[in-house]
Motif scaffolding. Structure first.
Motif, short mmCIF file in Angstrom:
data_model
loop_
_atom_site.label_atom_id
_atom_site.label_comp_id
_atom_site.label_asym_id
_atom_site.label_seq_id
_atom_site.Cartn_x
_atom_site.Cartn_y
_atom_site.Cartn_z
N HIS A 16 0.82 -1.22 0.00
CA HIS A 16 0.00 0.00 0.00
C HIS A 16 0.85 1.26 0.00
O HIS A 16 0.42 2.30 -0.53
CB HIS A 16 -0.95 -0.02 1.20
CG HIS A 16 -2.09 -0.97 1.02
ND1 HIS A 16 -3.29 -0.61 0.45
CD2 HIS A 16 -2.21 -2.29 1.32
CE1 HIS A 16 -4.11 -1.65 0.40
NE2 HIS A 16 -3.47 -2.69 0.92
N ALA A 87 -2.58 -1.28 6.36
CA ALA A 87 -2.77 -0.65 5.06
C ALA A 87 -3.06 0.84 5.22
O ALA A 87 -2.57 1.66 4.43
CB ALA A 87 -3.91 -1.34 4.31
N THR A 91 -0.76 3.94 3.83
CA THR A 91 -1.32 4.96 2.94
C THR A 91 -1.08 6.36 3.50
O THR A 91 -0.78 7.29 2.75
CB THR A 91 -2.82 4.72 2.74
OG1 THR A 91 -3.03 3.36 2.35
CG2 THR A 91 -3.36 5.61 1.65
N GLN A 167 -10.92 2.16 -3.64
CA GLN A 167 -9.77 1.78 -2.82
C GLN A 167 -10.20 0.88 -1.66
O GLN A 167 -9.48 -0.05 -1.28
CB GLN A 167 -9.08 3.03 -2.27
CG GLN A 167 -8.46 3.93 -3.32
CD GLN A 167 -7.40 3.24 -4.15
OE1 GLN A 167 -6.75 2.29 -3.72
NE2 GLN A 167 -7.20 3.72 -5.37
N THR A 171 -8.82 -2.90 -1.27
CA THR A 171 -8.10 -3.23 -0.04
C THR A 171 -8.68 -4.47 0.62
O THR A 171 -7.93 -5.33 1.13
CB THR A 171 -8.17 -2.04 0.95
OG1 THR A 171 -7.56 -0.89 0.34
CG2 THR A 171 -7.43 -2.35 2.25
N THR A 246 -9.12 2.89 2.84
CA THR A 246 -8.62 1.83 3.73
C THR A 246 -9.40 1.78 5.03
O THR A 246 -9.55 0.71 5.63
CB THR A 246 -7.12 2.01 4.02
OG1 THR A 246 -6.90 3.25 4.71
CG2 THR A 246 -6.29 2.01 2.73
#
Length: 267
Positions: A16, A87, A91, A167, A171, A246
């Motif tokens: 990520h 994650a 990010t 996203q 994820t 996320t």
């Protein structure tokens, strides 16, 4: 937290983080007017991401299998939420690193254009001059960029909202399919292959609706129809939407897993 879970979280973080840094490659391409070369160099990092991803799936699957065999499945949901949180951390780090990494990419583009060799480019990073460039390029996001977020973005809010959803689904897709195998162990192999039930919609959003909009905007910046300031502000919003995705993945984990269970029982 045991070592296998730590390894899974580290692999997730790498995947990520590199994904978030794709925006830095776009900015560097715009600034140097060498977009194709910028993406080509970013693909070197993509190789690292794909290698990490090739190990992540089996590691997660082994943890699910151990939970079924050893009767420790009640902790799997918490483990997977920790993986999703890693994650989010990756990010956020990627968003904070965009100013630094886009400078690294700009320097790498100039170096590669000079020598035309990835090997020489990597070697140059270890020279005294290369280390100096790396250190001097380190920069945190500026406060002025945060204030500018109040201004309207060039991309529509609809596109940014779609990016949050896309996203989130990307994820959670693989993780949900593996957890569905725990929820429905009789068909866990089938469930593990059904991540496309969740990821498929996200892929359509990204490649049909979101990426073309960002690509057109990138070309507009190069042609002078959109300012770099507007472009950077849009990148900030996209980075924030990636973080939001996320976080939304946490809420989608169980519904996505049960959706895959439902599909696995009927295919």
């Amino acid at each position: 937290m045991d070592w296998p879970l730590i390894n899974i979280c580290l692999l997730t973080l790498v995947i990520h983080l590199i994904g978030a840094l794709a925006y830095a490659a776009r900015i560097a391409g715009v600034r140097t007017h060498k977009i194709a070369l910028s993406f080509a160099l970013f693909n070197v990092l993509v190789l690292v991401s794909r290698t990490s991803n090739s190990f992540l799936g089996p590691f997660l699957a082994k943890r699910i299998e151990n939970g079924i065999v050893n009767g420790t499945g009640e902790r799997l949901l918490l483990d997977l939420r920790i993986v999703l949180f890693s994650a989010t951390i990756a990010t956020v780090l990627g968003a904070l690193m965009v100013p630094t990494v886009q400078r690294w990419f700009a320097a790498a583009i100039g170096e590669f254009h000079k020598h035309r060799s990835v090997a020489k480019l990597l070697f140059s990073a270890y020279t005294p001059r290369g280390r100096e460039v790396v250190l001097k390029s380190v920069s945190l996001p500026k406060g002025a960029n945060a204030k500018s977020l109040r201004k309207p973005t060039v991309l529509s809010w609809r596109v940014i909202a779609m990016n949050v959803v896309a996203q989130a689904l990307l994820t959670v897709g693989v993780i949900a399919s593996l957890y569905a195998g725990y929820l429905y162990p009789e068909f866990r192999v089938t469930a593990s292959q059904l991540s496309a039930v969740v990821n498929g919609f996200a892929t359509i959003l990204l490649f049909v609706l979101i990426d073309p909009q960002l690509s057109v905007m990138t070309d507009d910046v190069v042609d002078g129809r959109v300012s770099e300031a507007d472009y950077r502000r849009t990148i900030v919003w996209l980075s924030m939407s990636r973080v939001g995705g996320t976080l939304l993945a946490q809420a989608l984990l169980l519904p996505s897993a049960w959706l895959i269970v439902w599909v696995a029982a009927r295919v």
